[in-house]
Design an enzyme around this catalytic site. Structure first.
Site, mmCIF file in Angstrom:
data_model
loop_
_atom_site.group_PDB
_atom_site.id
_atom_site.type_symbol
_atom_site.label_atom_id
_atom_site.label_comp_id
_atom_site.label_asym_id
_atom_site.label_seq_id
_atom_site.Cartn_x
_atom_site.Cartn_y
_atom_site.Cartn_z
ATOM 1 C CB ILE A 82 -1.000 -0.018 1.182
ATOM 2 C CG1 ILE A 82 -2.170 0.918 0.905
ATOM 3 C CG2 ILE A 82 -0.316 0.304 2.496
ATOM 4 C CD1 ILE A 82 -3.367 0.700 1.799
ATOM 5 N N GLY A 140 3.362 -5.041 10.685
ATOM 6 C CA GLY A 140 2.401 -5.131 9.581
ATOM 7 C C GLY A 140 2.355 -3.877 8.720
ATOM 8 C CB VAL A 141 -0.417 -2.412 6.786
ATOM 9 C CG1 VAL A 141 -1.506 -2.072 7.766
ATOM 10 C CG2 VAL A 141 -0.478 -1.515 5.569
ATOM 11 C CG ASP A 142 0.839 1.107 12.572
ATOM 12 O OD1 ASP A 142 1.060 2.215 12.065
ATOM 13 O OD2 ASP A 142 0.547 0.953 13.779
ATOM 14 C CB SER A 178 -9.202 -6.413 11.912
ATOM 15 O OG SER A 178 -9.403 -5.349 12.808
ATOM 16 C CB THR A 179 -7.223 -9.738 7.880
ATOM 17 O OG1 THR A 179 -6.414 -8.932 7.017
ATOM 18 C CG2 THR A 179 -8.682 -9.396 7.669
ATOM 19 N N GLY A 180 -4.500 -9.198 10.151
ATOM 20 C CA GLY A 180 -3.137 -9.646 10.443
ATOM 21 C C GLY A 180 -3.033 -9.928 11.935
ATOM 22 C CB ALA A 181 -1.255 -8.045 14.586
ATOM 23 C CE1 TYR A 182 -4.262 -5.281 17.279
ATOM 24 C CE2 TYR A 182 -5.881 -3.813 16.303
ATOM 25 C CZ TYR A 182 -4.813 -4.024 17.158
ATOM 26 O OH TYR A 182 -4.295 -2.964 17.883
HETATM 27 N N1 AR6 Z 1 0.599 -3.182 2.217
HETATM 28 C C1 AR6 Z 1 -0.661 -3.704 2.253
HETATM 29 N N2 AR6 Z 1 -1.044 -4.616 3.172
HETATM 30 C C2 AR6 Z 1 -0.136 -5.001 4.096
HETATM 31 C C3 AR6 Z 1 1.191 -4.490 4.133
HETATM 32 C C4 AR6 Z 1 1.532 -3.522 3.139
HETATM 33 N N3 AR6 Z 1 2.751 -2.986 3.086
HETATM 34 N N4 AR6 Z 1 1.842 -5.074 5.163
HETATM 35 C C5 AR6 Z 1 0.965 -5.932 5.748
HETATM 36 N N5 AR6 Z 1 -0.213 -5.902 5.101
HETATM 37 P P1 AR6 Z 1 -1.841 -5.916 10.201
HETATM 38 P P2 AR6 Z 1 -4.198 -5.534 11.940
HETATM 39 C C6 AR6 Z 1 -1.460 -6.657 5.371
HETATM 40 O O1 AR6 Z 1 -1.269 -6.897 11.159
HETATM 41 O O2 AR6 Z 1 -4.552 -6.968 11.849
HETATM 42 C C7 AR6 Z 1 0.123 -3.449 13.964
HETATM 43 O O3 AR6 Z 1 1.195 -3.803 14.767
HETATM 44 C C8 AR6 Z 1 -1.363 -7.932 6.175
HETATM 45 O O4 AR6 Z 1 -0.947 -9.003 5.333
HETATM 46 O O5 AR6 Z 1 -0.938 -4.905 9.599
HETATM 47 O O6 AR6 Z 1 -5.287 -4.514 11.798
HETATM 48 C C9 AR6 Z 1 -0.640 -2.219 14.490
HETATM 49 O O7 AR6 Z 1 0.218 -1.324 15.160
HETATM 50 C C10 AR6 Z 1 -2.809 -8.103 6.647
HETATM 51 O O8 AR6 Z 1 -3.597 -8.753 5.653
HETATM 52 O O9 AR6 Z 1 -3.070 -5.075 10.881
HETATM 53 C C11 AR6 Z 1 -1.658 -2.830 15.409
HETATM 54 O O10 AR6 Z 1 -1.113 -3.040 16.700
HETATM 55 C C12 AR6 Z 1 -3.314 -6.662 6.764
HETATM 56 O O11 AR6 Z 1 -2.321 -5.846 6.153
HETATM 57 C C13 AR6 Z 1 -1.973 -4.160 14.764
HETATM 58 O O12 AR6 Z 1 -0.835 -4.513 13.983
HETATM 59 C C14 AR6 Z 1 -3.530 -6.194 8.178
HETATM 60 O O13 AR6 Z 1 -2.542 -6.763 9.059
HETATM 61 C C15 AR6 Z 1 -3.160 -4.053 13.813
HETATM 62 O O14 AR6 Z 1 -3.488 -5.343 13.344
#
Ligand code: AR6
Length: 176
Positions: free
Chosen positions: A18, A39-41, A123-127
């Site tokens: 992204i 993750g994305v953050d 929400s579909t990664g760490a959450y």
């Molecule tokens: N571009 C697009 N999607 C991505 C990228 C990217 N560069 N990197 C990861 N993803 P997550 P959450 C996808 O864990 O579940 C953080 O530590 C990933 O494959 O990023 O909402 C925050 O600080 C997944 O499908 O977000 C919070 O503490 C999606 O992004 C917590 O994680 C979301 O995964 C939020 O958890």
């Protein structure tokens, strides 16, 4: 299906990072302290540089389901919209809060006159939110919002990080 037209807005699904997407607003899947993370953050904060964390610190936090807006540091986008997805618990509240994330992010974009918005799969990664369920919630929330606000946005993109996520969103789009 990889795209749809909802209320005169082009809605697309694509695979990718992204931080590299052409868009005016990038949505971040943040935590409620806006403290950064993995993750994305993590990817967005790395791409934007320290200015983004400074702005987040000033705001201080964001409740689950809500969304706040900052600049985009050194990214090409104009703004980052930080929203906080629910940690999946398997309760009916989860879907409500996840839908709120998409709606409130689109509200921030609309208030700020941003015509193009890119979302990650919140929400579909760490959450831990199951991908298929999250995809249906995300797409129905975005569709309903765009139908109710026809002509406000030019393009809304969902940027999925891997093929599994893209497949899940594609199935959900076919199901809607
Ligand atoms: N571009 C697009 N999607 C991505 C990228 C990217 N560069 N990197 C990861 N993803 P997550 P959450 C996808 O864990 O579940 C953080 O530590 C990933 O494959 O990023 O909402 C925050 O600080 C997944 O499908 O977000 C919070 O503490 C999606 O992004 C917590 O994680 C979301 O995964 C939020 O958890």
């Amino acid at each position: 299906m990889l795209q749809a037209n909802w209320g005169d807005t082009l809605f697309t699904l694509q695979k990718g990072d992204i931080t590299q997407v052409e868009t005016q607003a990038v949505v971040n899947a943040a935590n409620s302290r806006l403290a950064g993370g993995g993750g994305v953050d993590g990817a967005i904060h790395r791409a934007a540089g320290p200015e983004l964390m400074a702005e987040c610190r000033e705001i201080g936090g964001c409740p689950t389901g809500q969304a706040v807006i900052t600049g985009a540091g050194c990214m090409k986008a104009l703004k980052v919209i930080h929203t906080v997805g629910p940690i999946y618990r398997g309760s009916p509240k989860d879907a409500e809060l996840l839908a709120d994330c998409y709606v409130n992010s689109l509200e921030r974009a609309r208030e700020n006159g941003l015509a193009t918005v890119a979302f990650p799969s919140i929400s579909t990664g760490a959450y831990g939110y199951p991908l298929d369920q999250a995809a249906l919630v995300a797409l129905s929330a975005v569709r309903d919002y765009l139908m109710a606000h026809a002509g406000v946005f030019k393009e809304i993109k969902m940027v999925l990080f891997d093929q599994t996520a893209l497949d899940a969103y594609q199935r959900a789009l076919d199901e809607l």
